[in-house]
Design an enzyme around this catalytic site. Structure first.
Site, PDB file in Angstrom:
ATOM      1  N   GLY A 242      35.103  32.452 -18.915  1.00 27.76           N
ATOM      2  CA  GLY A 242      35.430  33.148 -17.681  1.00 27.76           C
ATOM      3  C   GLY A 242      36.611  32.475 -17.019  1.00 27.76           C
TER       4      GLY A 242
ATOM      5  CD  GLN B  57      38.826  28.945 -12.910  1.00 25.28           C
ATOM      6  OE1 GLN B  57      38.322  30.017 -13.228  1.00 25.28           O
ATOM      7  NE2 GLN B  57      38.523  27.799 -13.509  1.00 25.28           N
TER       8      GLN B  57
ATOM      9  CB  CYS C 286      34.591  24.372 -13.936  1.00 29.34           C
ATOM     10  SG  CYS C 286      35.808  25.316 -12.988  1.00 29.34           S
ATOM     11  CG  LEU C 287      38.206  27.016 -18.372  1.00 25.60           C
ATOM     12  CD1 LEU C 287      38.890  28.353 -18.600  1.00 25.60           C
ATOM     13  CD2 LEU C 287      38.177  26.195 -19.658  1.00 25.60           C
TER      14      LEU C 287
ATOM     15  CG  HIS D 291      31.297  29.196 -12.922  1.00 24.28           C
ATOM     16  ND1 HIS D 291      30.926  27.905 -13.238  1.00 24.28           N
ATOM     17  CD2 HIS D 291      32.654  29.190 -12.884  1.00 24.28           C
ATOM     18  CE1 HIS D 291      32.011  27.154 -13.365  1.00 24.28           C
ATOM     19  NE2 HIS D 291      33.075  27.910 -13.158  1.00 24.28           N
ATOM     20  CD  GLU D 292      34.552  32.639 -13.867  1.00 27.79           C
ATOM     21  OE1 GLU D 292      35.533  32.388 -13.141  1.00 27.79           O
ATOM     22  OE2 GLU D 292      34.192  31.887 -14.781  1.00 27.79           O
TER      23      GLU D 292
ATOM     24  CG  HIS E   6      36.147  29.658  -9.656  1.00 26.62           C
ATOM     25  ND1 HIS E   6      36.544  28.384  -9.325  1.00 26.62           N
ATOM     26  CD2 HIS E   6      35.646  29.575 -10.915  1.00 26.62           C
ATOM     27  CE1 HIS E   6      36.290  27.564 -10.345  1.00 26.62           C
ATOM     28  NE2 HIS E   6      35.734  28.265 -11.324  1.00 26.62           N
TER      29      HIS E   6
HETATM   30 NI    NI Z   1      35.149  27.479 -13.165  1.00 25.43          NI
END
Ligand code: NI
Length: 185
Positions: free
Chosen positions: A49, A54, A97-98, A139-140, A143
């Site tokens: 995701g 991000q 998380c990226l 999670h997204e 963000h």
């Molecule tokens: Ni993340």
């Protein structure tokens, strides 16, 4: 399609509340390109995701997919999403998380939800999701509100580097189902 740089924790854009995508932008070449670039970026990073903040864009848009999930989660673009959480007790599961590379932690999330959002053309859609897919969506969505999974952890004791968590789990000879190698989003 371009792979975009992924913003890491510490940049204020990850702590801002993102703005809704204006109706005039649906169907535009610019929005389509951003979505294509985000999907390419997510795949290049082996993520499941990615939310627009991000990649430095403070707008309410995220993408997600997973071919490793069972059943596979189709590539989905969610714009101006709204989520209704379903189910009683939160379930704990591993997240990464990226924007917070290499770390993993156990995060309690609602086990199911109903997602309502617009696609890249501005067409509304609804989707029920459970388990891992519901986890990714929560999670997204976080963000878009300046929240990262660390904020959701109730016990930071599980936080660790994926490599070390995996080694520890292997040492316990548990099966791989719940491995901390869980993909990032
Ligand atoms: Ni993340």
């Amino acid at each position: 399609m371009a792979v975009l740089p992924i913003i890491r924790l510490g940049d204020p854009v990850l702590r801002a509340v993102a703005e809704p995508v204006h109706s005039s932008r649906f169907g535009s070449r610019e929005l389509k390109r951003l979505v294509d670039d985000m999907i390419a970026t997510m795949r290049a990073a082996s993520g499941v995701g990615l939310a627009a903040p991000q990649v430095g864009r403070s707008i309410r848009l995220f993408v997600f997919e997973s071919n490793n999930a069972e059943p596979p989660i189709p590539t989905t673009v969610a714009i101006n999403p709204e989520v209704e959480l379903l189910g009683d007790e939160p379930e704990e599961g591993w997240e990464g998380c990226l924007s917070i590379p290499e770390l993993r932690g156990l995060v309690p999330r609602a086990p199911a939800l109903r997602l309502s959002a617009l696609d890249v053309h501005g067409q509304p859609f609804e989707r029920q999701a459970a388990g891992f897919e519901a986890r990714i969506i929560q999670h997204e969505l976080d963000h878009l509100d300046g929240i990262v999974y660390l904020d959701r952890m109730t016990d930071l004791g599980s936080l660790g580097y994926a490599e070390e968590l995996d080694a520890a789990e292997e040492a316990l000879e548990e099966n791989g189902e719940d491995r901390a190698a869980a993909e990032s989003a």
